[in-house]
Design a protein around this motif. Structure first.
Motif, PDB file in Angstrom:
ATOM      1  N   SER A   1       0.856  -1.180   0.000  1.00 25.88           N
ATOM      2  CA  SER A   1       0.000   0.000   0.000  1.00 25.88           C
ATOM      3  C   SER A   1       0.899   1.239   0.000  1.00 25.88           C
ATOM      4  O   SER A   1       1.832   1.318   0.796  1.00 25.88           O
ATOM      5  CB  SER A   1      -0.901  -0.011   1.232  1.00 25.88           C
ATOM      6  N   VAL A   2       0.642   2.190  -0.930  1.00 29.50           N
ATOM      7  CA  VAL A   2       1.437   3.413  -0.996  1.00 29.50           C
ATOM      8  C   VAL A   2       0.522   4.627  -1.162  1.00 29.50           C
ATOM      9  O   VAL A   2      -0.592   4.513  -1.678  1.00 29.50           O
ATOM     10  CB  VAL A   2       2.464   3.384  -2.156  1.00 29.50           C
TER      11      VAL A   2
ATOM     12  N   SER B   1      19.743 -14.125 -14.772  1.00 29.82           N
ATOM     13  CA  SER B   1      21.030 -13.507 -14.430  1.00 29.82           C
ATOM     14  C   SER B   1      20.889 -12.263 -13.545  1.00 29.82           C
ATOM     15  O   SER B   1      21.859 -11.848 -12.915  1.00 29.82           O
ATOM     16  CB  SER B   1      21.795 -13.145 -15.708  1.00 29.82           C
ATOM     17  N   ASP B   2      19.698 -11.641 -13.475  1.00 27.76           N
ATOM     18  CA  ASP B   2      19.564 -10.441 -12.639  1.00 27.76           C
ATOM     19  C   ASP B   2      18.522 -10.587 -11.526  1.00 27.76           C
ATOM     20  O   ASP B   2      18.124  -9.610 -10.921  1.00 27.76           O
ATOM     21  CB  ASP B   2      19.254  -9.212 -13.500  1.00 27.76           C
ATOM     22  N   TRP B   3      18.125 -11.799 -11.220  1.00 26.92           N
ATOM     23  CA  TRP B   3      17.039 -12.012 -10.261  1.00 26.92           C
ATOM     24  C   TRP B   3      17.377 -11.530  -8.851  1.00 26.92           C
ATOM     25  O   TRP B   3      16.487 -11.180  -8.092  1.00 26.92           O
ATOM     26  CB  TRP B   3      16.626 -13.488 -10.235  1.00 26.92           C
ATOM     27  N   GLU B   4      18.679 -11.463  -8.496  1.00 27.65           N
ATOM     28  CA  GLU B   4      19.070 -11.018  -7.154  1.00 27.65           C
ATOM     29  C   GLU B   4      19.185  -9.492  -7.053  1.00 27.65           C
ATOM     30  O   GLU B   4      19.329  -8.962  -5.961  1.00 27.65           O
ATOM     31  CB  GLU B   4      20.392 -11.654  -6.747  1.00 27.65           C
ATOM     32  N   GLU B   5      19.110  -8.781  -8.173  1.00 25.66           N
ATOM     33  CA  GLU B   5      19.178  -7.323  -8.158  1.00 25.66           C
ATOM     34  C   GLU B   5      17.844  -6.745  -7.697  1.00 25.66           C
ATOM     35  O   GLU B   5      16.827  -7.426  -7.686  1.00 25.66           O
ATOM     36  CB  GLU B   5      19.506  -6.797  -9.559  1.00 25.66           C
ATOM     37  N   SER B   6      17.862  -5.462  -7.359  1.00 21.00           N
ATOM     38  CA  SER B   6      16.627  -4.783  -6.949  1.00 21.00           C
ATOM     39  C   SER B   6      15.745  -4.546  -8.170  1.00 21.00           C
ATOM     40  O   SER B   6      16.207  -4.037  -9.193  1.00 21.00           O
ATOM     41  CB  SER B   6      16.950  -3.439  -6.300  1.00 21.00           C
ATOM     42  N   HIS B   7      14.489  -4.909  -8.055  1.00 23.32           N
ATOM     43  CA  HIS B   7      13.498  -4.670  -9.101  1.00 23.32           C
ATOM     44  C   HIS B   7      12.331  -3.928  -8.471  1.00 23.32           C
ATOM     45  O   HIS B   7      11.922  -4.238  -7.347  1.00 23.32           O
ATOM     46  CB  HIS B   7      13.016  -5.991  -9.712  1.00 23.32           C
ATOM     47  N   PHE B   8      11.821  -2.945  -9.199  1.00 21.98           N
ATOM     48  CA  PHE B   8      10.761  -2.099  -8.661  1.00 21.98           C
ATOM     49  C   PHE B   8       9.644  -1.912  -9.676  1.00 21.98           C
ATOM     50  O   PHE B   8       9.908  -1.764 -10.871  1.00 21.98           O
ATOM     51  CB  PHE B   8      11.296  -0.698  -8.312  1.00 21.98           C
ATOM     52  N   ILE B   9       8.424  -1.892  -9.167  1.00 24.36           N
ATOM     53  CA  ILE B   9       7.297  -1.405  -9.944  1.00 24.36           C
ATOM     54  C   ILE B   9       7.222   0.082  -9.636  1.00 24.36           C
ATOM     55  O   ILE B   9       7.095   0.470  -8.470  1.00 24.36           O
ATOM     56  CB  ILE B   9       5.981  -2.096  -9.535  1.00 24.36           C
ATOM     57  N   GLU B  10       7.359   0.908 -10.649  1.00 25.05           N
ATOM     58  CA  GLU B  10       7.311   2.370 -10.487  1.00 25.05           C
ATOM     59  C   GLU B  10       5.889   2.831 -10.793  1.00 25.05           C
ATOM     60  O   GLU B  10       5.342   2.519 -11.844  1.00 25.05           O
ATOM     61  CB  GLU B  10       8.289   3.030 -11.448  1.00 25.05           C
ATOM     62  N   ILE B  11       5.285   3.551  -9.859  1.00 22.00           N
ATOM     63  CA  ILE B  11       3.922   4.064 -10.027  1.00 22.00           C
ATOM     64  C   ILE B  11       3.988   5.578  -9.947  1.00 22.00           C
ATOM     65  O   ILE B  11       4.521   6.123  -8.981  1.00 22.00           O
ATOM     66  CB  ILE B  11       2.980   3.517  -8.938  1.00 22.00           C
ATOM     67  N   THR B  12       3.474   6.272 -10.969  1.00 25.30           N
ATOM     68  CA  THR B  12       3.527   7.733 -11.028  1.00 25.30           C
ATOM     69  C   THR B  12       2.121   8.299 -11.149  1.00 25.30           C
ATOM     70  O   THR B  12       1.352   7.892 -12.022  1.00 25.30           O
ATOM     71  CB  THR B  12       4.379   8.203 -12.225  1.00 25.30           C
TER      72      THR B  12
ATOM     73  N   SER C   1      -7.835   9.994  -4.842  1.00 23.65           N
ATOM     74  CA  SER C   1      -8.553   8.746  -5.115  1.00 23.65           C
ATOM     75  C   SER C   1      -7.764   7.550  -4.609  1.00 23.65           C
ATOM     76  O   SER C   1      -6.549   7.617  -4.447  1.00 23.65           O
ATOM     77  CB  SER C   1      -8.772   8.567  -6.621  1.00 23.65           C
ATOM     78  N   ASP C   2      -8.486   6.461  -4.420  1.00 20.16           N
ATOM     79  CA  ASP C   2      -7.870   5.185  -4.065  1.00 20.16           C
ATOM     80  C   ASP C   2      -7.990   4.241  -5.251  1.00 20.16           C
ATOM     81  O   ASP C   2      -9.044   4.153  -5.873  1.00 20.16           O
ATOM     82  CB  ASP C   2      -8.561   4.576  -2.846  1.00 20.16           C
ATOM     83  N   TYR C   3      -6.903   3.538  -5.542  1.00 20.68           N
ATOM     84  CA  TYR C   3      -6.867   2.577  -6.642  1.00 20.68           C
ATOM     85  C   TYR C   3      -6.370   1.250  -6.099  1.00 20.68           C
ATOM     86  O   TYR C   3      -5.526   1.213  -5.201  1.00 20.68           O
ATOM     87  CB  TYR C   3      -5.914   3.042  -7.747  1.00 20.68           C
ATOM     88  N   SER C   4      -6.858   0.181  -6.643  1.00 17.51           N
ATOM     89  CA  SER C   4      -6.356  -1.148  -6.298  1.00 17.51           C
ATOM     90  C   SER C   4      -6.094  -1.898  -7.588  1.00 17.51           C
ATOM     91  O   SER C   4      -6.852  -1.785  -8.543  1.00 17.51           O
ATOM     92  CB  SER C   4      -7.385  -1.926  -5.478  1.00 17.51           C
ATOM     93  N   PHE C   5      -5.009  -2.632  -7.612  1.00 17.27           N
ATOM     94  CA  PHE C   5      -4.742  -3.469  -8.768  1.00 17.27           C
ATOM     95  C   PHE C   5      -3.976  -4.704  -8.334  1.00 17.27           C
ATOM     96  O   PHE C   5      -3.479  -4.800  -7.210  1.00 17.27           O
ATOM     97  CB  PHE C   5      -4.017  -2.707  -9.882  1.00 17.27           C
ATOM     98  N   CYS C   6      -3.921  -5.640  -9.220  1.00 15.94           N
ATOM     99  CA  CYS C   6      -3.319  -6.932  -8.946  1.00 15.94           C
ATOM    100  C   CYS C   6      -2.158  -7.151  -9.909  1.00 15.94           C
ATOM    101  O   CYS C   6      -2.269  -6.810 -11.091  1.00 15.94           O
ATOM    102  CB  CYS C   6      -4.407  -7.990  -9.139  1.00 15.94           C
ATOM    103  N   VAL C   7      -1.044  -7.672  -9.401  1.00 18.41           N
ATOM    104  CA  VAL C   7       0.076  -8.033 -10.261  1.00 18.41           C
ATOM    105  C   VAL C   7       0.324  -9.528 -10.141  1.00 18.41           C
ATOM    106  O   VAL C   7       0.064 -10.141  -9.111  1.00 18.41           O
ATOM    107  CB  VAL C   7       1.363  -7.236  -9.922  1.00 18.41           C
TER     108      VAL C   7
ATOM    109  N   SER D   1      -2.450  -1.498  -3.227  1.00 17.97           N
ATOM    110  CA  SER D   1      -3.356  -0.354  -3.065  1.00 17.97           C
ATOM    111  C   SER D   1      -2.555   0.935  -3.210  1.00 17.97           C
ATOM    112  O   SER D   1      -1.472   1.065  -2.639  1.00 17.97           O
ATOM    113  CB  SER D   1      -4.013  -0.372  -1.691  1.00 17.97           C
ATOM    114  N   VAL D   2      -3.116   1.865  -3.976  1.00 18.47           N
ATOM    115  CA  VAL D   2      -2.466   3.152  -4.202  1.00 18.47           C
ATOM    116  C   VAL D   2      -3.453   4.257  -3.858  1.00 18.47           C
ATOM    117  O   VAL D   2      -4.589   4.242  -4.319  1.00 18.47           O
ATOM    118  CB  VAL D   2      -2.023   3.302  -5.673  1.00 18.47           C
ATOM    119  N   THR D   3      -3.024   5.198  -3.029  1.00 23.73           N
ATOM    120  CA  THR D   3      -3.821   6.390  -2.740  1.00 23.73           C
ATOM    121  C   THR D   3      -3.114   7.567  -3.394  1.00 23.73           C
ATOM    122  O   THR D   3      -1.932   7.812  -3.125  1.00 23.73           O
ATOM    123  CB  THR D   3      -3.950   6.632  -1.221  1.00 23.73           C
TER     124      THR D   3
END
Length: 167
Positions: free
Chosen positions: A12-13, A59-70, A84-90, A108-110
């Motif tokens: 939740s962010v 080969s990069d699975w141990e690196e940091s991976h991020f979902i960026e939400i703007t 607004s509040d948004y919800s989505f599924c990944v 969840s994104v506010t």
């Protein structure tokens, strides 16, 4: 049996308009093939941007991976953004069927609209008075031109009236 474990956090962010947040994606073990993190359903929120699908390789699975939400800045957008509040599924997807038993993750994104109502006035022309006869009787030889902008996107019609100061 499921061969993938994965974590998504935070789940939740809160994002202020024009800003971004990152959701960490961690795999619990090295994948045998390329892994994609994607939406469970088609993305319905055209005003919110993301970097999905996100690809993770063996080969990069141990690196940091991020979902960026703007969240958009409605000062520059053609629509009014309301908090607004948004919800989505990944979900985690692989080329083989080994990811079929992996549980999707809900996020969840506010989005917070931080605008304040107001009117911005910018003078485009310089006001010029001339005493052409030298009798201290100044004459306006140039008109004033202003650019007006609302400081935030309105949710209702706005009427603006301009009148000279009396006195």
């Amino acid at each position: 049996p499921c061969i993938y474990s994965w974590t998504v956090f935070p789940r939740s962010v809160t994002i202020f308009e024009g800003k971004s947040a990152q959701i960490h994606v961690l795999l619990g073990n090295r994948p045998k093939t390329v892994v994609n993190i994607a939406f469970c359903n088609p993305w319905l929120f055209s005003s919110i941007e993301t970097n999905l699908p996100l690809t993770i390789t063996p080969s990069d699975w141990e690196e940091s991976h991020f979902i960026e939400i703007t969240a958009p800045n409605d000062n520059f957008a053609p629509y009014a953004l309301a908090s607004s509040d948004y919800s989505f599924c990944v979900k985690l997807e692989t080329a083989d069927s080994s990811s079929s038993e992996v549980t999707p993750r809900d996020i969840s994104v506010t989005v917070v609209d931080d605008d304040k109502a107001g009117l911005l006035l910018n003078r485009l022309d310089v006001f010029v008075l001339v005493d052409s006869l030298g009798d201290d009787d100044f004459v306006d030889v140039a008109s004033n031109t202003y650019e007006m902008k609302l400081s935030s996107a309105p949710r209702h019609p706005v009427n603006v009236s301009i009148a000279p100061l009396s006195g």
